[in-house]
Design a protein around this motif. Structure first.
Motif, PDB file in Angstrom:
ATOM      1  N   THR A 130       1.000  -1.202   0.062  1.00 34.29           N
ATOM      2  CA  THR A 130      -0.057  -0.024   0.092  1.00 34.29           C
ATOM      3  C   THR A 130       0.738   1.298   0.077  1.00 34.29           C
ATOM      4  N   LEU A 131       0.097   2.398  -0.185  1.00 29.65           N
ATOM      5  CA  LEU A 131       1.034   3.607  -0.253  1.00 29.65           C
ATOM      6  C   LEU A 131       1.545   4.024   1.021  1.00 29.65           C
ATOM      7  N   GLN A 132       0.992   3.771   2.051  1.00 26.87           N
ATOM      8  CA  GLN A 132       1.392   3.892   3.590  1.00 26.87           C
ATOM      9  C   GLN A 132       2.698   2.850   3.631  1.00 26.87           C
ATOM     10  N   GLU A 133       2.605   1.886   3.425  1.00 28.71           N
ATOM     11  CA  GLU A 133       3.779   0.904   3.607  1.00 28.71           C
ATOM     12  C   GLU A 133       4.859   1.183   2.681  1.00 28.71           C
TER      13      GLU A 133
ATOM     14  N   ARG B  85       5.499   4.600   1.870  1.00 27.77           N
ATOM     15  CA  ARG B  85       6.159   5.600   2.467  1.00 27.77           C
ATOM     16  C   ARG B  85       6.938   5.057   3.840  1.00 27.77           C
ATOM     17  N   GLN B  86       6.391   4.124   4.443  1.00 26.96           N
ATOM     18  CA  GLN B  86       7.173   3.665   5.725  1.00 26.96           C
ATOM     19  C   GLN B  86       8.690   3.218   5.165  1.00 26.96           C
ATOM     20  N   LYS B  87       8.675   2.327   4.120  1.00 27.08           N
ATOM     21  CA  LYS B  87       9.907   1.964   3.790  1.00 27.08           C
ATOM     22  C   LYS B  87      10.838   2.872   3.169  1.00 27.08           C
TER      23      LYS B  87
ATOM     24  N   ASP C 284      10.771   5.994   4.286  1.00 30.86           N
ATOM     25  CA  ASP C 284      11.369   6.863   5.261  1.00 30.86           C
ATOM     26  C   ASP C 284      12.326   5.937   6.029  1.00 30.86           C
TER      27      ASP C 284
ATOM     28  N   GLU D  10       2.968  11.675  -5.629  1.00 27.61           N
ATOM     29  CA  GLU D  10       1.666  11.486  -4.953  1.00 27.61           C
ATOM     30  C   GLU D  10       0.988  10.296  -5.664  1.00 27.61           C
TER      31      GLU D  10
ATOM     32  N   GLY E  58       2.186   7.395  -6.094  1.00 27.41           N
ATOM     33  CA  GLY E  58       2.493   6.112  -5.245  1.00 27.41           C
ATOM     34  C   GLY E  58       3.877   5.638  -5.891  1.00 27.41           C
TER      35      GLY E  58
ATOM     36  N   TYR F 250       8.006   6.327  -7.213  1.00 30.27           N
ATOM     37  CA  TYR F 250       9.185   6.819  -6.312  1.00 30.27           C
ATOM     38  C   TYR F 250      10.516   6.786  -7.482  1.00 30.27           C
TER      39      TYR F 250
END
Length: 293
Positions: free
Chosen positions: A82-85, A87-89, A91, A107, A109, A111
């Motif tokens: 997911t987008l949240q996962e 982002r965490q990876k 970071d 935005e 998704g 990178y």
């Protein structure tokens, strides 16, 4: 009764390869099927005894299904992160990156980030003859200098040279290979090359060939920024069989020249080795002269 049978159309002796089992109906019809097809079978061998035999057939199937010989179900593919996962990876990755080569999340998704590719090409590559190196202006304007001349020459790229690429999470292995060849103005067929991931496991260095559809930046994100854990290597595509039709006549002639040179180098190495042994033996014989045996 349960027996192990060859499936329809299987050649004798092929059981050892597939280890397939077939189920045999306990009635006189001798109907057979694969264990995974049992739920679809309705036995018609005897209407009077059908419930009993049908039940016996299915009980036999259940007992066989508990054994280790039954094929395991295929694992379901992993769901995309997911987008949240992501982002965490990212970071976590950026917090460990020490060379200012961080990844940036968009935005939508996707990178972007950097990968380093080690060049380990043991064969010469073909490049345009008499062409100056690509300038920043040419790169920005996407000028194809290789198309400006038909003359070709071959040379060896520096072994284990490292090239840094800025790519997207959607960039595939195929696109990475094409980008590397373009940077060095190599006009060889990209299918002659393959991208490998190099990993360290149990004190050993292992190479695994990547599929052309794999995304290297995603692998980089999962492994983290440490290149000792994961690195990428460009090598010749060793398929087991050389596709000679993919080479031009000048390339094939060049290969013959290179093989002859390598053969002569090997011969000279062996000659130098045994000449050195001969010299040491002769010196030992001279020193032993006059000494009591």
């Amino acid at each position: 009764m349960v027996t192990t049978e060859r499936g329809p159309g299987r050649a004798p002796g092929s059981e050892s390869r597939g280890q397939e089992r077939a189920l045999l109906c306990p009635a006189d019809c001798k109907f057979t099927c694969h264990p995974e097809c049992c739920a679809l079978i309705q036995l018609d061998c005897s209407q009077q005894e059908r419930p009993v035999r049908d039940r016996a057939f299915r009980e036999t199937i259940l007992s066989l299904a508990s054994s280790q010989d039954v094929c395991k179900p295929v694992e379901e593919p992993r769901r995309p992160p997911t987008l949240q996962e992501i982002r965490q990876k990212i970071d976590s990755y950026n917090s460990r990156e020490k060379n200012c080569l961080s990844m940036k999340l968009s935005e939508d998704g996707t990178y972007t980030g950097f990968i380093k590719v080690h060049l380990k090409l043991r064969r010469p590559v073909t490049v345009p003859a008499g062409i100056r190196p690509q300038s920043i202006y040419d790169a920005i304007k996407e000028v194809n200098l290789a198309a400006t001349t038909d003359k070709r020459t071959s040379f060896y790229l520096p072994l284990d040279a490292i090239k840094q690429l800025h790519i997207s999470s959607t960039t595939t292995v195929s696109e990475v290979i094409q980008g590397l060849l373009k940077k060095f103005m190599v006009v060889d067929n990209p299918q002659k090359f393959a991208l490998f991931k190099r990993i360290h496991k149990d004190g050993q260095v292992l190479f695994q060939k990547l599929s052309v559809a794999d995304c290297p930046l995603y692998l980089r994100l999962l492994a983290g920024p440490d290149t000792d854990v994961l690195s990428f290597v460009l090598k010749e595509n060793e398929t087991g069989e050389v596709e000679w039709d993919a080479f031009s006549i000048p390339e094939l002639q060049n290969f013959l020249t290179i093989l002859e040179k390598e053969e002569q180098d090997k011969i000279q190495q062996v000659q130098r080795k045994y000449n050195k042994f001969r010299q040491k033996l002769e010196e030992a014989l001279r020193e032993s002269q006059g000494k009591p045996g």
